[in-house]
Design an enzyme around this catalytic site. Sequence first.
Site, PDB file in Angstrom:
ATOM      1  N   PHE A 205      14.178   5.499  21.875  1.00  0.00           N
ATOM      2  CA  PHE A 205      13.236   6.014  22.875  1.00  0.00           C
ATOM      3  C   PHE A 205      12.433   7.203  22.366  1.00  0.00           C
ATOM      4  CE2 PHE A 205      15.362   4.654  27.138  1.00  0.00           C
ATOM      5  CZ  PHE A 205      14.519   3.556  27.207  1.00  0.00           C
ATOM      6  N   GLU A 206      11.174   7.323  22.834  1.00  0.00           N
ATOM      7  CA  GLU A 206      10.314   8.487  22.571  1.00  0.00           C
ATOM      8  C   GLU A 206      10.159   8.785  21.081  1.00  0.00           C
ATOM      9  OE1 GLU A 206       8.612   9.736  24.842  1.00  0.00           O
ATOM     10  OE2 GLU A 206       9.623   9.194  26.693  1.00  0.00           O
ATOM     11  N   GLY A 207      10.184   7.742  20.272  1.00  0.00           N
ATOM     12  CA  GLY A 207      10.097   7.910  18.826  1.00  0.00           C
ATOM     13  C   GLY A 207      11.464   7.766  18.197  1.00  0.00           C
TER      14      GLY A 207
END
Length: 439
Positions: A205-207
């Site tokens: 998630f989120e990178g």
Amino acid sequence: MARGAHPPNNKKITAFVVEMNSPGVKVEHRCHFMGLRALANAVISFTDVKVPVENRIGAEGKGLKIALTTLNTGRLAIPAGALGCAKLCLEICRTWAAGRVQWGRPVGRHEAITHKLADMAAVTFAMEAMTELACQMADRGGYDIRLEAAAAKLWSTERTWEIVDDTMQIRGGRGYETAQSLAARGEKPIAVEQIFRDFRINRIFEGSSEIMHLFMAREAVDKHLQIAGDLIDPEKPLGAKVKALFRAAGFYAWWYPSRWLGWGRFPRYAEFGRLATHMRFIDRASRRLARQVFHGMNVHQAKLQHKQGFLFRLVDVADELFAMAAAVARAEALRRKGEASGAEADNLADLFCRGSRRKVEQFFHNLWHNDDDRKYKAGIAVLDGRHAWLHDGTLSIDEHHREGSVPGSAAAHSAVPAAAAAPAAVTAMDTEHKPVSVG
């Protein structure tokens, strides 16, 4: 988010809200995942969908900036969630290890488990310190917290995954068993296997962890690229290289010696008490890290961007130093407040920093003593199929995906014996996730 249809906005991204009940919006497939079963991701098609201008978010062409800005929020929310998960796991392991008896004593009294509990507590303390520090910087304003948010996200998710894995190990078979099954046989329904499934996505998630490493590595070398990038760029003309040479000479004449000179070996940071030694280590290691970035630029030059093993270790050093500094600062703050937990916080910070210092030294050593080139060559050989013989003795991918062999397929369901079918009272969910009766 979408690009505009006409110049000049056909190269710029605009953000807007699309109402799901708009004509032309269709959910083609609802995605299902290993964990986070309530996650409402789907494949959605848009056919001549009209979006009113009032649904636009921000100005036209500013969508990408809005998206990148929101990443900082996500990269602070995830370590906060990871912290909560780590605390829950620590509680699960503490209560279980204190009550479960093996070989005449609670399992928590055996050194193998005691060490795991100690590491869990120390890392959880450091994680809370790092997360609180990054969030306070965001709330205070005036800081560019991209690196701090990325470091908190990367470090916290990687460390919490280790804690989750140790929690599964400590709970043993009961950790692998579902909470529903435990409850059905009279055991306390602790859902470690669900935590295991649900948490794993946080490293993506989120990178993903790899993207976070690359993002932070790019920031680490950015200043050097501004100063001396033309020198290592083989496509730059001679004139540009000469200018870059003079520019670099003027900058590094003062910068490089200053990365050696410092006060890290002298009695500074006395206000941190016995933790001052760790602050001095952070001081010295930070300057050493800066030097290693510079050395990497000189040795690898234009190929540095492809030396991800080298770059990732640099980032890992930075993350550990950030976590150490946050842990020491939080322990000192608790001590000054005179809170009862101050002494224990001091012990946890000291324990954490001792372990991190050994990690940092190992990362520095591995920068120049590693098997990166051999691993790259071996990996390319795998890609080229030169190790396909290792697959012998198992079913091929095509054989695994024959009709009826994929779990959840119609053919697989039709093969379930009638005696094993679900009872008529079972409740299922239709595509809109409204309860329906199946029987």
